[in-house]
Design an enzyme around this catalytic site. Structure first.
Site, PDB file in Angstrom:
ATOM      1  NE  ARG A 191      43.425  40.970  44.089  1.00 37.03           N
ATOM      2  CZ  ARG A 191      42.335  41.372  43.445  1.00 37.03           C
ATOM      3  NH1 ARG A 191      41.673  42.425  43.876  1.00 37.03           N
ATOM      4  NH2 ARG A 191      41.918  40.730  42.378  1.00 37.03           N
ATOM      5  CG  ASN A 212      45.022  43.622  42.414  1.00 39.69           C
ATOM      6  OD1 ASN A 212      45.888  43.153  43.138  1.00 39.69           O
ATOM      7  ND2 ASN A 212      44.393  42.919  41.500  1.00 39.69           N
TER       8      ASN A 212
END
Ligand code: ZN
Ligand code: ZN
Ligand code: FE
Length: 755
Positions: free
Chosen positions: A17, A35
């Site tokens: 990320r 996520n």
């Protein structure tokens, strides 16, 4: 333009990320990344078409070192002007897909190691230093998504400084779930075996000193306890062997550095690559000519299992130590799972060790060290666990329905087969007792939850009395699905076929024992696989096991069984009676039994190798799995084929009596080393020849080799050489163990054809 992107792969817990964030900002895109509970990552970006295209290209080409992208799905649409900036959103709990991926534990990275040693860094000497690129994963994750509150790090609220790093997208610990420091993270302490605190400034280095002085220290790591002791002093090793009831089984060692390894073992390029990889497995290395560690570590073996430190704690342990390596063996009572809990450690290991080096982080999942051996540049996994599990193995073809398989009885792993992915659990061990069996049940249940797979079939071994067979019925009832028992050697071949995606193959499968379709003991089989069906074509000659299972423990009994009609066998076994637990009286009983003709029979290749080991005086008692055959291999190293016995194949039976007889009659005439070598040559040549005969008959172009005997480098490479010389393709297991640790994959794969 707008792009909705779903990324599947190892993308959680590996700094994915933050990478997406930095890349999106660089490309001037707005939107978010998050996520999902199914281990995927969702990205929505809006911006210039050119930038979005470039952004997608960069996701693939610039991804963080540990990330693996299996699939990248993109849906383009018109810009909705929904976002003001690019952000990292909270994780989504919803599970939309199944069969997705959790990262394995990863060894400390070079940047963290530098900081660990930098006295100016605030994590100087912090034993659990980690970042988005390194540290434990599988062993700390309790559920998905992989966020701090779903890991055992939830017990350690971040301090202000760690928090700052955690939320700063430009920091290399941005969203590193295992972030911690001296102020907020887990703490380490040293106690005596009686739980008394040992006052010292530096418990880890103090423990290192104690180990070097010859004490035995239990050390808590990420996935369980190790027992550590000196590698140069024999006294503590002998003491350890006594309390662990481990007479001969080799111990693995952890060396302080690669340079240190090279002082006592030979290291090839491939082995070096494995040793230093982020997996950091135990690699079986050949002892060097000037090997100087204690002979008690790996008695009568030519190789030794070595790994390198994989956490900050391990590195610190060696800091003030002169010894090149410590013994680092999994702390588990015989046939029980590795110990993970502090109180349990005192209870179970208190009588074994002198000190405990503990920390206060819970272990969510046990995980033993992995073991690998390199055969002529090909890495062969002996135990697939830390660093590998539970990352999936990709298959060429998709299976129609999800299957759960439970393995056999020794070296068990569980396997979930879903679509084109096989998820194997970490190494569970021998499930003869309840503790290990419930560990297996727990591990497969946990993995089913993490992967979100709903199984429809359960596969197990054909053996009616294995604990895994009863666990299969229990779970089948719970999940309401059907059970498929799979013959043991069929499953070995199945693992090979699954790994390589073969439509047709001849498989040589050799091991110690598996329950045959005829209820007899099998273990030296030539099988034929064609699109989901398996047939037994050829097998090793059936040999009697005098005293049944006792013949496995005392291979002298196998010798008498094989040579029962030889006129001199009686005298010979009497001459060896001091190596039988009950001496002459036992020899007498063996002779009497040999004359009755009433035996249990086996086609096991392992038992023949055991017999040869006993015949040559290499090993008279099996104290650990495969011991006689393993020692035979070490003993035969650098020998020559002095006997040159030609393969004898009668119809569909490979003669084994022949070679045992030849050796018996040549005892004392040639060196035992050359006789041992000749025996391995005979076994390899006859297996290769029998397989080639059938392959030619059936027009099959691929010949494979699986089963525990495939760990024998001499036998594997000899078969390979012969098979390839005749123009066939030769395959061996490379992603799962050839031994019973890989059998769950084969069971699941074959069951998927049956359902
Ligand atoms: Zn790191
Ligand atoms: Zn902190
Ligand atoms: Fe097996």
């Amino acid at each position: 333009m707008r792009a909705e992107i779903t990324v599947t792969g190892i993308v959680q817990g590996v700094g994915f990320r933050p990478f997406i964030y930095r890349t999106a900002v660089k490309e001037n895109l707005k939107g978010f990344v998050r996520n999902c509970g199914d281990a995927t990552v969702e990205i929505i970006v809006e911006g210039d078409k050119k930038n979005i295209k470039h952004f997608i290209k960069l996701i693939r080409s610039e991804k963080p070192p540990l990330a693996q992208i299996y699939k990248l799905k993109v849906k383009f649409s018109r810009d909705k002007g929904e976002f003001k900036e690019f952000r990292i959103y909270r994780s989504l709990e919803e599970k939309r897909f199944s069969g997705l991926v959790i990262p394995p534990d990863i060894s400390i990275c070079s940047k963290c190691l530098e900081e660990l040693k930098d006295s100016k860094n605030r994590r100087y000497d912090y034993f659990f230093i980690t970042c988005t690129d390194c540290g434990p994963r599988y062993t700390v994750i309790e559920k998905l998504p992989y966020d701090r509150e779903n890991t055992t790090m939830v017990d350690f609220p971040m301090c202000e400084k760690c928090k700052e790093e955690y939320v700063n997208p430009l920091n290399r610990r941005f969203h590193a779930q295992t972030i911690a420091c001296h102020a907020c993270g887990p703490r380490v302490y040293l106690t005596t075996k009686d739980k008394e605190n040992v006052e010292c400034k530096d418990p880890i280095r103090e423990a290192g000193k104690l180990v070097e002085e010859g004490f035995i220290v239990a050390i808590k790591g990420n996935g369980g306890f190790h027992i550590a002791t000196s590698t140069l002093k024999s006294e503590p090793i002998i003491r350890l062997r006594k309390v662990k009831h481990r007479a001969q089984k080799p111990f693995a060692v952890m060396a302080k550095s690669l340079e240190a390894v090279k002082t006592f073992a030979k290291v090839s390029k491939e082995e070096e690559k494995l040793l230093t990889s982020y997996i950091r497995p135990i690699v079986l290395l050949e002892k060097s000519d000037n090997y100087y560690l204690s002979e008690e570590i790996a008695p009568k073996l030519h190789n030794i299992g070595v790994m390198l430190p994989y956490t900050g704690l391990h590195y610190m342990l060696f800091d003030n130590v002169k010894e090149p390596a410590f013994i680092m063996t999994s702390a588990n009572p015989p046939s029980e799972p590795i110990v993970v809990d502090n109180e349990e450690a005192y209870r179970r290991l208190g009588s074994t060790v002198d000190y405990f080096l503990l920390h206060n982080r819970r272990i969510a999942q046990r995980c033993d060290d992995s073991v690998v051996r390199v055969h002529d540049k090909i890495p062969t996994i002996i135990r697939r666990s830390r660093g590998y599990a539970p990352a999936p193995i990709f298959l060429k073809n998709r299976v129609k329905k999800p299957v759960l398989a439970l393995g056999a009885e020794e070296n068990v792993t569980g396997c979930i087969l879903n679509e084109d992915k096989a998820f194997l659990t970490q190494y569970i061990g021998d499930v003869k007792n309840v503790e290990t069996l419930s560990y297996l049940e727990h591990a497969v249940t946990h993995l089913l939850n993490l992967t979100n797979v709903k199984v429809q079939y359960i596969a197990c071994d054909l053996h009616p009395k294995f604990n895994t067979t009863s666990l299969a019925s229990k779970l089948a009832e719970k999940f309401g699905c059907e059970v498929f028992p799979i013959q043991h050697h069929y499953a070995h071949l199945g693992s090979l076929v699954a790994e390589y995606g073969l439509d047709e193959a001849i498989g040589i499968v050799c091991d110690g024992f598996g329950y045959g379709l005829d209820g007899k003991a099998w273990g030296g089989e030539i099988l034929y696989w064609v699109e989901g069906e398996i047939k037994r074509l050829t097998h090793l000659q059936e040999q009697p096991m005098i005293g049944g299972d006792k013949a496995t423990l005392y291979p002298l009994r196998m010798v008498v069984g094989i040579l029962r009609e030889h006129s001199k066998i009686e005298d010979w076994i009497y001459s060896k009676s001091s190596f039988l637990p009950f001496g002459k009286a036992e020899a007498e009983i063996i002779i009497r039994q040999a004359k009755t003709g009433k035996f249990t029979w086996t086609t096991s290749c392992g038992r023949v190798l055991d017999a040869i080991a006993a015949l040559l005086g290499v090993c008279y008692e099996r104290t650990y799995e495969g011991e006689p055959a393993i020692k035979l291999e070490s003993y035969a190293l650098n020998g020559k084929d002095i006997l040159k016995v030609e393969p004898k194949i009668d119809g569909n039976i490979i003669n084994t009596e022949n070679i045992v007889l030849e050796i018996f009659e040549n005892l004392g005439k040639y060196s035992a080393k050359d006789l041992a070598y000749s025996a391995q040559e005979y076994i390899s040549k006859s297996l290769a020849q029998a397989a080639i005969e059938k392959a030619e008959e059936l027009g099959v172009r691929i010949i494979g080799f699986s089963g525990g005997v495939a760990y024998n480098k001499h036998i594997t490479l000899t078969i390979k050489k012969i098979v390839e010389k005749r123009g066939f393709k030769f395959v061996v297991n490379s992603k799962v163990p050839a031994g019973d640790g890989g059998i769950s994959l084969g069971q699941a794969f074959i069951a998927s054809f049956l359902g």
